[in-house]
Write a protein that holds these residues in place. Structure first.
Motif, mmCIF file in Angstrom:
data_model
loop_
_atom_site.group_PDB
_atom_site.id
_atom_site.type_symbol
_atom_site.label_atom_id
_atom_site.label_comp_id
_atom_site.label_asym_id
_atom_site.label_seq_id
_atom_site.Cartn_x
_atom_site.Cartn_y
_atom_site.Cartn_z
ATOM 1 N N ALA A 57 0.843 -1.191 0.000
ATOM 2 C CA ALA A 57 0.000 0.000 0.000
ATOM 3 C C ALA A 57 0.876 1.238 0.000
ATOM 4 C CB ALA A 57 -0.920 0.002 1.220
ATOM 5 N N VAL A 58 0.348 2.297 -0.604
ATOM 6 C CA VAL A 58 1.020 3.592 -0.641
ATOM 7 C C VAL A 58 0.151 4.567 0.138
ATOM 8 C CG1 VAL A 58 1.769 5.485 -2.129
ATOM 9 C CG2 VAL A 58 2.050 3.124 -2.888
ATOM 10 N N ALA A 59 0.760 5.339 1.013
ATOM 11 C CA ALA A 59 0.002 6.324 1.787
ATOM 12 C C ALA A 59 0.810 7.602 1.919
ATOM 13 C CB ALA A 59 -0.322 5.767 3.170
ATOM 14 N N GLY A 60 0.098 8.704 2.096
ATOM 15 C CA GLY A 60 0.731 9.982 2.394
ATOM 16 C C GLY A 60 1.616 10.535 1.296
ATOM 17 N N TRP A 61 1.318 10.237 0.024
ATOM 18 C CA TRP A 61 2.166 10.734 -1.068
ATOM 19 C C TRP A 61 1.924 12.229 -1.236
ATOM 20 C CZ3 TRP A 61 6.281 8.806 -3.306
ATOM 21 C CH2 TRP A 61 6.754 9.384 -4.490
ATOM 22 N N LYS A 62 2.935 13.034 -0.936
ATOM 23 C CA LYS A 62 2.844 14.487 -1.063
ATOM 24 C C LYS A 62 4.236 15.028 -1.303
ATOM 25 C CE LYS A 62 1.261 18.611 1.284
ATOM 26 N NZ LYS A 62 0.752 19.203 2.504
ATOM 27 N N ASP A 63 4.339 15.988 -2.215
ATOM 28 C CA ASP A 63 5.636 16.594 -2.541
ATOM 29 C C ASP A 63 6.663 15.532 -2.913
ATOM 30 O OD1 ASP A 63 4.559 19.117 -1.972
ATOM 31 O OD2 ASP A 63 5.152 18.985 0.137
ATOM 32 N N ALA A 64 6.213 14.530 -3.694
ATOM 33 C CA ALA A 64 7.067 13.455 -4.217
ATOM 34 C C ALA A 64 7.668 12.571 -3.133
ATOM 35 C CB ALA A 64 8.166 14.018 -5.123
ATOM 36 N N LYS A 65 7.014 12.520 -1.950
ATOM 37 C CA LYS A 65 7.424 11.634 -0.869
ATOM 38 C C LYS A 65 6.205 10.940 -0.297
ATOM 39 C CE LYS A 65 11.435 14.202 0.819
ATOM 40 N NZ LYS A 65 12.073 14.767 2.018
ATOM 41 N N GLY A 66 6.432 9.767 0.288
ATOM 42 C CA GLY A 66 5.327 9.050 0.910
ATOM 43 C C GLY A 66 5.826 7.813 1.626
ATOM 44 N N THR A 67 4.896 6.920 1.899
ATOM 45 C CA THR A 67 5.212 5.701 2.630
ATOM 46 C C THR A 67 4.721 4.496 1.853
ATOM 47 O OG1 THR A 67 4.986 6.878 4.721
ATOM 48 C CG2 THR A 67 4.896 4.480 4.810
ATOM 49 N N LEU A 68 5.585 3.509 1.710
ATOM 50 C CA LEU A 68 5.222 2.229 1.109
ATOM 51 C C LEU A 68 5.190 1.201 2.234
ATOM 52 C CD1 LEU A 68 4.792 0.462 -1.452
ATOM 53 C CD2 LEU A 68 7.281 0.194 -1.535
ATOM 54 N N THR A 69 4.057 0.513 2.380
ATOM 55 C CA THR A 69 3.975 -0.546 3.381
ATOM 56 C C THR A 69 3.812 -1.883 2.681
ATOM 57 O OG1 THR A 69 1.574 -0.352 3.638
ATOM 58 C CG2 THR A 69 2.946 0.944 5.136
ATOM 59 N N ALA A 70 4.390 -2.896 3.269
ATOM 60 C CA ALA A 70 4.253 -4.264 2.773
ATOM 61 C C ALA A 70 3.869 -5.133 3.962
ATOM 62 C CB ALA A 70 5.557 -4.747 2.150
ATOM 63 N N THR A 71 2.685 -5.740 3.885
ATOM 64 C CA THR A 71 2.227 -6.633 4.942
ATOM 65 C C THR A 71 2.377 -8.066 4.461
ATOM 66 O OG1 THR A 71 0.663 -4.972 5.722
ATOM 67 C CG2 THR A 71 0.300 -7.241 6.456
ATOM 68 N N PHE A 72 3.143 -8.853 5.188
ATOM 69 C CA PHE A 72 3.443 -10.242 4.846
ATOM 70 C C PHE A 72 2.592 -11.125 5.764
ATOM 71 C CE2 PHE A 72 7.028 -7.582 3.922
ATOM 72 C CZ PHE A 72 7.602 -8.089 2.768
ATOM 73 N N THR A 73 1.662 -11.886 5.175
ATOM 74 C CA THR A 73 0.761 -12.721 5.965
ATOM 75 C C THR A 73 0.913 -14.183 5.549
ATOM 76 O OG1 THR A 73 -0.817 -10.881 6.071
ATOM 77 C CG2 THR A 73 -1.634 -13.075 6.678
ATOM 78 N N PRO A 74 1.467 -15.029 6.394
ATOM 79 C CA PRO A 74 1.540 -16.458 6.052
ATOM 80 C C PRO A 74 0.139 -17.009 5.799
ATOM 81 C CG PRO A 74 2.953 -15.976 7.927
ATOM 82 C CD PRO A 74 2.124 -14.750 7.677
ATOM 83 N N THR A 75 0.024 -17.879 4.804
ATOM 84 C CA THR A 75 -1.283 -18.429 4.444
ATOM 85 C C THR A 75 -1.712 -19.558 5.366
ATOM 86 O OG1 THR A 75 -0.243 -19.885 2.822
ATOM 87 C CG2 THR A 75 -1.081 -17.769 2.016
ATOM 88 N N GLU A 76 -0.804 -20.072 6.198
ATOM 89 C CA GLU A 76 -1.144 -21.130 7.151
ATOM 90 C C GLU A 76 -0.708 -20.725 8.551
ATOM 91 O OE1 GLU A 76 -0.320 -25.269 6.075
ATOM 92 O OE2 GLU A 76 0.387 -24.508 4.145
ATOM 93 N N ALA A 77 -1.480 -21.164 9.532
ATOM 94 C CA ALA A 77 -1.146 -20.878 10.930
ATOM 95 C C ALA A 77 0.167 -21.567 11.308
ATOM 96 C CB ALA A 77 -2.271 -21.359 11.841
ATOM 97 N N GLY A 78 0.888 -20.964 12.254
ATOM 98 C CA GLY A 78 2.119 -21.574 12.752
ATOM 99 C C GLY A 78 3.360 -21.237 11.957
#
Length: 195
Positions: free
Chosen positions: A59-80
């Motif tokens: 996801a991209v958030a807070g893009w202003k004046d050619a700067k922002g934040t890139l987030t990457a959420t890593f979610t295992p598909t199986e428990a454990g």
């Protein structure tokens, strides 16, 4: 005998009208929700893929004046299953594990280091002399501040987010690592989006 069937018959006749009214209300509620979601101008750009036991949501958030934040959420598909720390060496500890990372290339540059939202645990694995740094089982989010390489440009360009990780279970072993999987981003003066 005919008297008892008359009330039941009238209830049966009313049922289709009640169902039709309920469906109309549900449809109206669904249309309201969809139109509100579509009208939301500040919703962040999002991309998602699943590979080798992990779903990654960018996801991209807070893009202003050619700067922002890139987030990457890593979610295992199986428990454990857990992911390895960003601090893990690129070759792992005694060959075990691969670091979880998000980097950028092309028209984007990192504007600081990636930060994780989970604490680092050190676990001992059979056959490995040193403790291995991992995140707790489950999802972990990395946040990377980014900036456009050419912030004064008004023309559109592209960049890549490069995603790496490996998920493991202490009893069942590890999935094949994903190394530098590219995800394309489009850059304009006022937006950073996924195609």
């Amino acid at each position: 005998m005919t008297a008892p069937s008359a009330p039941g018959g009238s209830r049966t006749a009313a049922l289709p009208r009640l169902l039709a009214a309920a469906l109309a209300l549900l449809a109206a509620a669904g249309l309201t929700s969809c139109s509100a979601a579509e009208a939301e101008p500040s919703a962040p750009a999002v991309a998602r893929f699943t590979q080798n036991g992990v779903t990654v949501t960018l996801a991209v958030a807070g893009w202003k004046d050619a700067k922002g934040t890139l987030t990457a959420t890593f979610t295992p598909t199986e428990a454990g299953y857990h992911l390895y720390s960003t601090d893990l060496p690129a070759e792992g500890v005694e060959g075990v594990g691969r670091p979880t990372s998000v980097t950028v290339a092309g028209g984007l540059a990192a504007d600081g280091p990636a930060a994780a939202d989970a604490e680092v645990l050190r676990i001992n694995l059979p056959g490995v002399d040193s403790a291995v740094p991992v995140y707790p089982d489950g999802p972990v989010m990395l946040t990377l501040p980014v900036r456009a390489e050419n912030p004064g440009s008004t023309s559109a360009g592209t960049a890549k987010a490069l995603i790496s990780y490996a998920s493991c279970n202490t009893e069942e072993g590890c999935n094949i690592p994903v190394m530098d999987r590219p995800v394309i981003l489009n850059i304009t003066g006022n937006a950073l989006t996924f195609p």
